[in-house]
Write a protein that holds these residues in place. Structure first.
Motif, short mmCIF file in Angstrom:
data_model
loop_
_atom_site.label_atom_id
_atom_site.label_comp_id
_atom_site.label_asym_id
_atom_site.label_seq_id
_atom_site.Cartn_x
_atom_site.Cartn_y
_atom_site.Cartn_z
N TYR A 1 0.87 -1.18 0.00
CA TYR A 1 0.00 0.00 0.00
C TYR A 1 0.90 1.23 0.00
CZ TYR A 1 1.13 -0.69 4.91
OH TYR A 1 1.79 -0.91 6.09
N ALA A 2 0.32 2.39 -0.20
CA ALA A 2 1.12 3.61 -0.22
C ALA A 2 0.37 4.73 0.49
CB ALA A 2 1.40 4.03 -1.66
N GLY A 3 1.13 5.59 1.11
CA GLY A 3 0.57 6.79 1.71
C GLY A 3 0.48 6.73 3.22
N SER A 4 0.66 7.87 3.83
CA SER A 4 0.68 7.93 5.29
C SER A 4 -0.69 7.64 5.89
CB SER A 4 1.20 9.30 5.76
OG SER A 4 0.39 10.33 5.25
N LEU A 5 -1.76 7.92 5.17
CA LEU A 5 -3.10 7.66 5.71
C LEU A 5 -3.29 6.16 5.94
CD1 LEU A 5 -5.74 9.00 6.52
CD2 LEU A 5 -6.54 8.65 4.19
N VAL A 6 -2.93 5.34 4.96
CA VAL A 6 -3.06 3.89 5.10
C VAL A 6 -2.04 3.38 6.11
CG1 VAL A 6 -2.99 1.68 3.89
CG2 VAL A 6 -3.89 3.70 2.73
N GLU A 7 -0.86 3.95 6.09
CA GLU A 7 0.19 3.53 7.02
C GLU A 7 -0.24 3.71 8.47
OE1 GLU A 7 4.42 5.43 7.94
OE2 GLU A 7 4.26 4.62 5.92
N ARG A 8 -0.99 4.75 8.75
CA ARG A 8 -1.40 5.06 10.13
C ARG A 8 -2.74 4.47 10.54
NH1 ARG A 8 0.41 11.27 9.45
NH2 ARG A 8 2.64 10.90 9.64
N VAL B 1 0.53 -8.99 1.63
CA VAL B 1 0.55 -7.54 1.79
C VAL B 1 1.76 -7.15 2.64
CG1 VAL B 1 -0.71 -5.52 2.63
CG2 VAL B 1 -1.96 -7.42 1.58
N LEU B 2 2.58 -6.29 2.07
CA LEU B 2 3.82 -5.84 2.71
C LEU B 2 3.75 -4.35 3.01
CD1 LEU B 2 6.23 -7.55 0.16
CD2 LEU B 2 5.55 -8.44 2.40
N ALA B 3 4.43 -3.95 4.06
CA ALA B 3 4.56 -2.52 4.35
C ALA B 3 5.42 -1.88 3.26
CB ALA B 3 5.22 -2.32 5.71
N PRO B 4 5.22 -0.60 2.99
CA PRO B 4 6.02 0.07 1.95
C PRO B 4 7.52 0.02 2.28
CG PRO B 4 4.18 1.45 2.64
CD PRO B 4 4.23 0.30 3.58
N ALA B 5 8.34 -0.06 1.25
CA ALA B 5 9.79 -0.09 1.42
C ALA B 5 10.34 1.28 1.84
CB ALA B 5 10.46 -0.53 0.13
N LEU B 6 9.61 2.33 1.51
CA LEU B 6 10.03 3.70 1.83
C LEU B 6 8.88 4.43 2.52
CD1 LEU B 6 11.65 4.68 -1.58
CD2 LEU B 6 12.88 4.29 0.55
N PRO B 7 9.20 5.43 3.34
CA PRO B 7 8.14 6.26 3.90
C PRO B 7 7.52 7.13 2.79
CG PRO B 7 10.27 7.17 4.48
CD PRO B 7 10.53 5.86 3.77
N PRO B 8 6.38 7.76 3.07
CA PRO B 8 5.72 8.57 2.03
C PRO B 8 6.65 9.60 1.37
CG PRO B 8 4.22 8.26 3.84
CD PRO B 8 5.55 7.68 4.28
N VAL B 9 7.53 10.23 2.13
CA VAL B 9 8.43 11.22 1.54
C VAL B 9 9.37 10.55 0.53
CG1 VAL B 9 10.22 11.10 3.34
CG2 VAL B 9 9.90 13.21 2.06
N GLY B 10 9.74 9.30 0.79
CA GLY B 10 10.59 8.57 -0.14
C GLY B 10 9.88 8.28 -1.45
N GLY B 11 8.60 7.92 -1.37
CA GLY B 11 7.82 7.70 -2.58
C GLY B 11 7.68 8.98 -3.40
N ALA B 12 7.47 10.09 -2.69
CA ALA B 12 7.37 11.38 -3.38
C ALA B 12 8.69 11.73 -4.07
CB ALA B 12 6.98 12.47 -2.40
N ALA B 13 9.79 11.45 -3.39
CA ALA B 13 11.11 11.72 -3.99
C ALA B 13 11.34 10.85 -5.22
CB ALA B 13 12.21 11.51 -2.96
N LEU B 14 10.96 9.56 -5.14
CA LEU B 14 11.12 8.68 -6.31
C LEU B 14 10.30 9.17 -7.49
CD1 LEU B 14 11.19 5.07 -4.84
CD2 LEU B 14 13.06 6.32 -5.92
N LEU B 15 9.06 9.61 -7.23
CA LEU B 15 8.23 10.15 -8.31
C LEU B 15 8.89 11.38 -8.95
CD1 LEU B 15 4.64 9.79 -6.82
CD2 LEU B 15 5.62 8.51 -8.73
N ALA B 16 9.48 12.23 -8.11
CA ALA B 16 10.16 13.42 -8.64
C ALA B 16 11.38 13.03 -9.47
CB ALA B 16 10.58 14.34 -7.49
#
Length: 76
Positions: A8-15, A36-51
């Protein structure tokens, strides 16, 4: 067939255990054998990868590991 790794992705689902449970239940209802696995990176990491990808950089395992290590060193 072995389970398919899904995250899954995003801090809302994470919390929210409620949202994670709904996600898992939706996969079960669709008869998708998922692990179902926890994300490999925190939300900021996903945002950085998208950038990075938007700027034309490739998203490799090495770049993800370097980003993860860099995020751990950041002050909170």
């Amino acid at each position: 067939e072995p389970p398919v790794p899904v995250s899954y992705a995003g801090s809302l689902v994470e919390r929210s255990a409620l949202l994670r449970d709904a996600f898992r239940n939706g996969l079960r209802a669709a008869r998708i054998g998922a692990n179902v696995l926890a994300p490999a990176l925190p939300p900021v990491g996903g945002a950085a990868l998208l950038a990075f990808m938007a700027a034309g950089y490739s998203c490799t395992r090495t770049s993800q590991e370097a980003l993860r290590a860099g995020i751990r060193r950041l002050p909170r």
